[in-house]
Design a protein around this motif. Structure first.
Motif, PDB file in Angstrom:
ATOM      1  N   UNK A   1       0.841  -1.200   0.000  1.00 57.74           N
ATOM      2  CA  UNK A   1       0.000   0.000   0.000  1.00 57.74           C
ATOM      3  C   UNK A   1       0.876   1.248   0.000  1.00 57.74           C
ATOM      4  N   UNK A   2       1.871   1.276   0.857  1.00 59.67           N
ATOM      5  CA  UNK A   2       2.806   2.402   0.877  1.00 59.67           C
ATOM      6  C   UNK A   2       3.459   2.570  -0.490  1.00 59.67           C
ATOM      7  N   UNK A   3       3.931   1.474  -1.047  1.00 54.97           N
ATOM      8  CA  UNK A   3       4.715   1.509  -2.292  1.00 54.97           C
ATOM      9  C   UNK A   3       3.883   2.029  -3.465  1.00 54.97           C
ATOM     10  N   UNK A   4       2.633   1.607  -3.562  1.00 52.47           N
ATOM     11  CA  UNK A   4       1.810   1.931  -4.718  1.00 52.47           C
ATOM     12  C   UNK A   4       0.894   3.137  -4.516  1.00 52.47           C
ATOM     13  N   UNK A   5       0.596   3.499  -3.270  1.00 55.03           N
ATOM     14  CA  UNK A   5      -0.442   4.491  -3.035  1.00 55.03           C
ATOM     15  C   UNK A   5       0.029   5.736  -2.293  1.00 55.03           C
ATOM     16  N   UNK A   6       1.187   5.694  -1.672  1.00 55.11           N
ATOM     17  CA  UNK A   6       1.650   6.857  -0.898  1.00 55.11           C
ATOM     18  C   UNK A   6       2.611   7.699  -1.733  1.00 55.11           C
ATOM     19  N   UNK A   7       2.351   8.983  -1.902  1.00 46.57           N
ATOM     20  CA  UNK A   7       3.239   9.848  -2.684  1.00 46.57           C
ATOM     21  C   UNK A   7       4.660   9.838  -2.117  1.00 46.57           C
ATOM     22  N   UNK A   8       5.635   9.768  -3.007  1.00 45.55           N
ATOM     23  CA  UNK A   8       7.028   9.819  -2.592  1.00 45.55           C
ATOM     24  C   UNK A   8       7.590   8.508  -2.071  1.00 45.55           C
ATOM     25  N   UNK A   9       6.853   7.422  -2.210  1.00 47.27           N
ATOM     26  CA  UNK A   9       7.356   6.132  -1.740  1.00 47.27           C
ATOM     27  C   UNK A   9       8.631   5.748  -2.478  1.00 47.27           C
ATOM     28  N   UNK A  10       9.602   5.225  -1.737  1.00 42.82           N
ATOM     29  CA  UNK A  10      10.866   4.829  -2.347  1.00 42.82           C
ATOM     30  C   UNK A  10      11.522   3.722  -1.526  1.00 42.82           C
ATOM     31  N   UNK A  11      12.642   3.220  -1.988  1.00 45.03           N
ATOM     32  CA  UNK A  11      13.338   2.116  -1.328  1.00 45.03           C
ATOM     33  C   UNK A  11      13.786   2.494   0.082  1.00 45.03           C
ATOM     34  N   UNK A  12      14.194   3.736   0.262  1.00 46.58           N
ATOM     35  CA  UNK A  12      14.589   4.178   1.598  1.00 46.58           C
ATOM     36  C   UNK A  12      13.405   4.085   2.557  1.00 46.58           C
ATOM     37  N   UNK A  13      12.222   4.425   2.060  1.00 47.86           N
ATOM     38  CA  UNK A  13      11.034   4.298   2.887  1.00 47.86           C
ATOM     39  C   UNK A  13      10.733   2.859   3.259  1.00 47.86           C
ATOM     40  N   UNK A  14      10.956   1.944   2.336  1.00 42.23           N
ATOM     41  CA  UNK A  14      10.766   0.515   2.628  1.00 42.23           C
ATOM     42  C   UNK A  14      11.671   0.085   3.771  1.00 42.23           C
ATOM     43  N   UNK A  15      12.909   0.526   3.723  1.00 38.82           N
ATOM     44  CA  UNK A  15      13.866   0.167   4.777  1.00 38.82           C
ATOM     45  C   UNK A  15      13.424   0.750   6.114  1.00 38.82           C
ATOM     46  N   UNK A  16      12.998   2.020   6.121  1.00 40.26           N
ATOM     47  CA  UNK A  16      12.534   2.638   7.364  1.00 40.26           C
ATOM     48  C   UNK A  16      11.272   1.953   7.883  1.00 40.26           C
ATOM     49  N   UNK A  17      10.383   1.581   6.976  1.00 41.40           N
ATOM     50  CA  UNK A  17       9.157   0.883   7.357  1.00 41.40           C
ATOM     51  C   UNK A  17       9.490  -0.402   8.106  1.00 41.40           C
ATOM     52  N   UNK A  18      10.354  -1.229   7.522  1.00 40.82           N
ATOM     53  CA  UNK A  18      10.642  -2.537   8.121  1.00 40.82           C
ATOM     54  C   UNK A  18      11.485  -2.414   9.387  1.00 40.82           C
ATOM     55  N   UNK A  19      12.377  -1.439   9.450  1.00 39.23           N
ATOM     56  CA  UNK A  19      13.130  -1.213  10.684  1.00 39.23           C
ATOM     57  C   UNK A  19      12.187  -0.808  11.818  1.00 39.23           C
ATOM     58  N   UNK A  20      11.255   0.061  11.507  1.00 45.55           N
ATOM     59  CA  UNK A  20      10.298   0.504  12.531  1.00 45.55           C
ATOM     60  C   UNK A  20       9.403  -0.645  12.965  1.00 45.55           C
ATOM     61  N   UNK A  21       8.891  -1.396  12.005  1.00 43.41           N
ATOM     62  CA  UNK A  21       8.037  -2.540  12.322  1.00 43.41           C
ATOM     63  C   UNK A  21       8.769  -3.532  13.212  1.00 43.41           C
ATOM     64  N   UNK A  22      10.041  -3.763  12.915  1.00 47.90           N
ATOM     65  CA  UNK A  22      10.831  -4.707  13.719  1.00 47.90           C
ATOM     66  C   UNK A  22      11.018  -4.200  15.143  1.00 47.90           C
ATOM     67  N   UNK A  23      11.201  -2.887  15.307  1.00 46.84           N
ATOM     68  CA  UNK A  23      11.347  -2.322  16.662  1.00 46.84           C
ATOM     69  C   UNK A  23      10.114  -2.637  17.496  1.00 46.84           C
ATOM     70  N   UNK A  24       8.937  -2.501  16.887  1.00 48.27           N
ATOM     71  CA  UNK A  24       7.689  -2.808  17.605  1.00 48.27           C
ATOM     72  C   UNK A  24       7.576  -4.314  17.835  1.00 48.27           C
ATOM     73  N   UNK A  25       7.953  -5.100  16.859  1.00 47.40           N
ATOM     74  CA  UNK A  25       7.896  -6.558  17.010  1.00 47.40           C
ATOM     75  C   UNK A  25       8.750  -7.064  18.155  1.00 47.40           C
ATOM     76  N   UNK A  26       9.891  -6.433  18.364  1.00 48.72           N
ATOM     77  CA  UNK A  26      10.765  -6.817  19.476  1.00 48.72           C
ATOM     78  C   UNK A  26      10.047  -6.665  20.807  1.00 48.72           C
ATOM     79  N   UNK A  27       9.251  -5.618  20.944  1.00 50.40           N
ATOM     80  CA  UNK A  27       8.525  -5.389  22.199  1.00 50.40           C
ATOM     81  C   UNK A  27       7.545  -6.523  22.483  1.00 50.40           C
ATOM     82  N   UNK A  28       6.857  -6.987  21.461  1.00 50.01           N
ATOM     83  CA  UNK A  28       5.933  -8.113  21.637  1.00 50.01           C
ATOM     84  C   UNK A  28       6.683  -9.392  21.951  1.00 50.01           C
ATOM     85  N   UNK A  29       7.790  -9.592  21.269  1.00 51.79           N
ATOM     86  CA  UNK A  29       8.564 -10.817  21.467  1.00 51.79           C
ATOM     87  C   UNK A  29       9.135 -10.884  22.873  1.00 51.79           C
TER      88      UNK A  29
END
Length: 460
Positions: free
Chosen positions: A305-333
């Motif tokens: 959704x970010x990649x196809x629908x959010x203005x300005x989406x790029x590879x750097x954003x993908x990296x930031x997205x997954x790094x952020x998601x992982x930070x939250x995942x660590x809290x659950x784990x």
């Protein structure tokens, strides 16, 4: 203890991280454990025992093929998914397995493969025990492992530490609560993704981290495309038709003016992305545990959704997205669980929804406090969600549940971005509540297929 992004987001195979990926890892680990004592050549028989949730639903989750190929030396991130069924069938038919691909050992399904779904080992519902005998029938070695969700595996020596990874790496910004994570962000003026990247550099260089994340994104994209391309009926006997391919055709045939509104158009595509991933997972294909297989479609759907629908989406954003998601995942784990067998589906779909919401909020301009708020909203409204797969298969309600949670993640990010980051319930409190709710939940609602939809739907 230190947890990496690459611990949470693993490249693996369907249909289950705890029932397929974890058992394959454990089986290979057991086979490797025989090497230092020169026992491989002296093994005359193997016995595999599956306990608790593994014993109750392992057949539908592909546990047996995963374990057999793990014993033969295969790994979830490199094994050919199309190899599992034919090779495991050959092993069972011929009555012989090749330990680590070299040592032929007799294996008789009737005697050496035991399901103990009515018996749970002390420390986790997903227990498995491997026993190796010599040619005289004497025990050479025996080990017990627990598949604790998301492909994580611990052995019996890790009692009471099953929510963490045995890694003592020093991290520059160690955190185990959202309060600690936000303090790092506030004190040092960092985004959550920057905190995570600094920590990931404790294991490997930044270019290596970026390359690894890009590989994860590539596999997510390939999984969506495979899910769109494949048609037919999902395996397992329920007769569930794959829908992603026909939905894709209907969407590409539509002109934008034929759709009710751009927002509903986006909803259709998000549903498609999630269905494609989870149908591919249910069929045993290659995917990314995010953080589990049962919830593997949520993060890829929101990232698409970010990649196809959010203005300005790029590879750097993908990296930031997954790094952020992982930070939250660590809290659950670290503070609760990502295992449906331990806390119900709130630990899988709920955690993934929170991770995806945080990632999207981060790449669409959210502050660290807004990102934390997005994660809290995503989890709060999945509290109490049970894991009741019909037929022990990761199909109903799992596949549609990912599509619904992906939309929830997007809405959670939108709600958080409309505020200033201040909110009544903290993410830490929600995670604590999820853990307590999971503890109180009856076992029949924890991936055993003994409650809920699993018993109330009549199979014709």
């Amino acid at each position: 203890m230190a947890i990496s992004l690459f611990d949470l987001l693993k490249i693996g195979i369907g249909p289950s991280s705890s029932h397929t990926v974890g058992p394959m890892v454990a089986a290979r680990r057991f086979a490797e454990s025989l090497k230092p004592f020169d026992r491989l050549g002296h093994v005359g028989r193997l016995r595999l025992q599956l306990f608790g949730s593994l014993g109750a639903t392992g057949q539908g989750h592909g546990t047996v093929p995963a374990m057999l190929l793990g014993l033969e030396g295969h790994r979830p991130d490199t094994v050919d998914p199309d190899l599992l069924a034919p090779r495991s069938n050959h092993i069972l038919r011929q009555g012989e397995i090749l330990l680590l691909g070299e040592y032929a050992v007799p294996f008789r399904e009737a005697d050496d493969l035991i399901f103990r779904g009515d018996e749970t080992l002390p420390f986790h519902p997903n227990g498995m025990r491997f026993t190796a005998f010599n040619r005289h029938g004497e025990v050479v070695t025996e080990r017990t492992y627990y598949s604790i969700g998301g492909g994580f595996v611990v052995d019996e020596q890790a009692v009471n530490t099953d929510r963490i990874v045995d890694d003592a790496t020093h991290l520059p910004y160690a955190f185990s609560t959202s309060a600690e994570l936000l303090k790092h962000c506030d004190t040092h003026g960092l985004a959550m993704a920057e905190v995570m990247m600094a920590n990931e550099r404790a294991w490997q260089s930044e270019p290596e981290v970026r390359a690894g994340i890009q590989r994860i994104w590539q596999v997510m994209q390939e999984c969506v495309q495979n899910g769109i391309r494949h048609e037919g009926v999902l395996p397992g006997g329920l007769g569930i038709e794959r829908r992603a391919a026909s939905l894709y055709r209907s969407l590409v045939d539509m002109e934008r003016q034929d759709l009710i509104s751009p927002s509903l158009s986006a909803m259709d595509w998000v549903n498609l992305y999630a269905l494609a991933v989870n149908e591919e997972n249910a069929a045993g294909g290659r995917m990314v545990t995010a953080p589990t297989n049962g919830a593997a479609g949520i993060i890829p759907a929101v990232l698409h959704y970010y990649w196809h629908w959010c203005p300005g989406a790029n590879e750097e954003g993908v990296i930031r997205f997954l790094l952020t998601a992982a930070a939250i995942g660590i809290l659950f784990k670290e503070n609760a669980s990502i295992s449906g067998a331990e806390v119900g589906c709130q630990g899988e779909v709920g955690s993934a929804c929170a991770m995806a919401a945080a990632g999207l909020a981060a790449v669409t301009g959210g502050t660290p406090h807004q990102v934390e708020n997005a994660a809290e909203i995503g989890m709060e409204h999945h509290l109490g969600l049970t894991c009741d797969p019909i037929g022990g298969l990761v199909q109903v309600p799992c596949i549609e549940r990912n599509a619904i949670a992906a939309m929830d993640a997007i809405n959670s990010a939108v709600l958080a971005l409309r505020g200033d980051g201040r909110h009544f319930v903290s993410l830490d409190k929600v995670i604590q509540t999820m853990r307590e709710t999971g503890h109180d939940m009856l076992d029949k609602y924890k991936e055993t297929s003994r409650g809920g939809l699993a018993v109330n739907v009549i199979e014709c």
